[in-house]
Design an enzyme around this catalytic site. Sequence first.
Site, PDB file in Angstrom:
ATOM      1  N   HIS A  46      15.588 -23.263  -8.846  1.00  0.00           N
ATOM      2  CA  HIS A  46      16.102 -21.894  -8.786  1.00  0.00           C
ATOM      3  C   HIS A  46      15.203 -21.000  -9.637  1.00  0.00           C
ATOM      4  O   HIS A  46      14.472 -21.474 -10.515  1.00  0.00           O
ATOM      5  CB  HIS A  46      17.528 -21.838  -9.311  1.00  0.00           C
ATOM      6  CG  HIS A  46      18.519 -22.483  -8.403  1.00  0.00           C
ATOM      7  ND1 HIS A  46      19.875 -22.342  -8.574  1.00  0.00           N
ATOM      8  CD2 HIS A  46      18.366 -23.270  -7.300  1.00  0.00           C
ATOM      9  CE1 HIS A  46      20.512 -23.002  -7.625  1.00  0.00           C
ATOM     10  NE2 HIS A  46      19.615 -23.579  -6.849  1.00  0.00           N
ATOM     11  N   GLU A  48      15.897 -18.996 -12.078  1.00  0.00           N
ATOM     12  CA  GLU A  48      16.179 -19.095 -13.511  1.00  0.00           C
ATOM     13  C   GLU A  48      15.541 -20.342 -14.108  1.00  0.00           C
ATOM     14  O   GLU A  48      14.959 -20.296 -15.203  1.00  0.00           O
ATOM     15  CB  GLU A  48      17.698 -19.168 -13.772  1.00  0.00           C
ATOM     16  CG  GLU A  48      18.481 -17.995 -13.246  1.00  0.00           C
ATOM     17  CD  GLU A  48      19.036 -18.217 -11.844  1.00  0.00           C
ATOM     18  OE1 GLU A  48      20.152 -17.734 -11.599  1.00  0.00           O
ATOM     19  OE2 GLU A  48      18.366 -18.839 -11.010  1.00  0.00           O
ATOM     20  N   CYS A  76      24.095 -19.671 -10.980  1.00  0.00           N
ATOM     21  CA  CYS A  76      25.047 -20.708 -10.586  1.00  0.00           C
ATOM     22  C   CYS A  76      25.389 -21.550 -11.820  1.00  0.00           C
ATOM     23  O   CYS A  76      24.842 -21.335 -12.910  1.00  0.00           O
ATOM     24  CB  CYS A  76      24.438 -21.589  -9.498  1.00  0.00           C
ATOM     25  SG  CYS A  76      23.082 -22.643 -10.071  1.00  0.00           S
ATOM     26  N   CYS A  79      22.335 -23.384 -13.410  1.00  0.00           N
ATOM     27  CA  CYS A  79      21.486 -22.479 -14.178  1.00  0.00           C
ATOM     28  C   CYS A  79      22.184 -22.012 -15.451  1.00  0.00           C
ATOM     29  O   CYS A  79      21.551 -21.893 -16.504  1.00  0.00           O
ATOM     30  CB  CYS A  79      21.060 -21.298 -13.320  1.00  0.00           C
ATOM     31  SG  CYS A  79      19.951 -21.797 -11.974  1.00  0.00           S
TER      32      CYS A  79
END
EC number: 3.5.4.33
Length: 171
Positions: A46, A48, A76, A79
């Site tokens: 992701h 992040e 999410c 993360c």
Amino acid sequence: MALAQAAAEQARAVGEVPVGAVLVCGDEVIAQGFNHPIGGHDPSAHAEMAALRAAAQKLENYRLPGCELYVTLEPCLMCAGAIMHARIARVVFGARDPKTGACGSVVDAFANPQLNHHTTVTGGVLEEECGAALRSFFADRRRVAREARAAARLNDASDAADPRLDTNKTH
């Protein structure tokens, strides 16, 4: 947030969901990241996570106290956990994620008093612009999928109309 939006466009350019993240310490941009789980064959890739990894490598420390993370989509749970472990001071996100958001939309990981680190969260910054980028990406994907299905139906129909392709004939 504008830098995070530019990172999100990098994700879009390679066919990934357009999410971008920027990690800042003071006035300095430490790292950037964009979504790339599909191309990287990595469910943890992701935006992040990419920014956190790059910052940790740059600073040679997995702890990033005093840093702020700007991301175009609400983080999410995965993360959020990494953000906590890195001791990020503040998260600023754009669009809310009603399906997997862990900063209040579905769960609020940062509000749990039992956890040992509490990151400050500011949501909805450039929310409309960040959300529009995601909506247009998914609308484009749905349009392409519809066009592919329509083309496949046309191919099937033309194959059925071609007597040379009749497999029921015996020669």
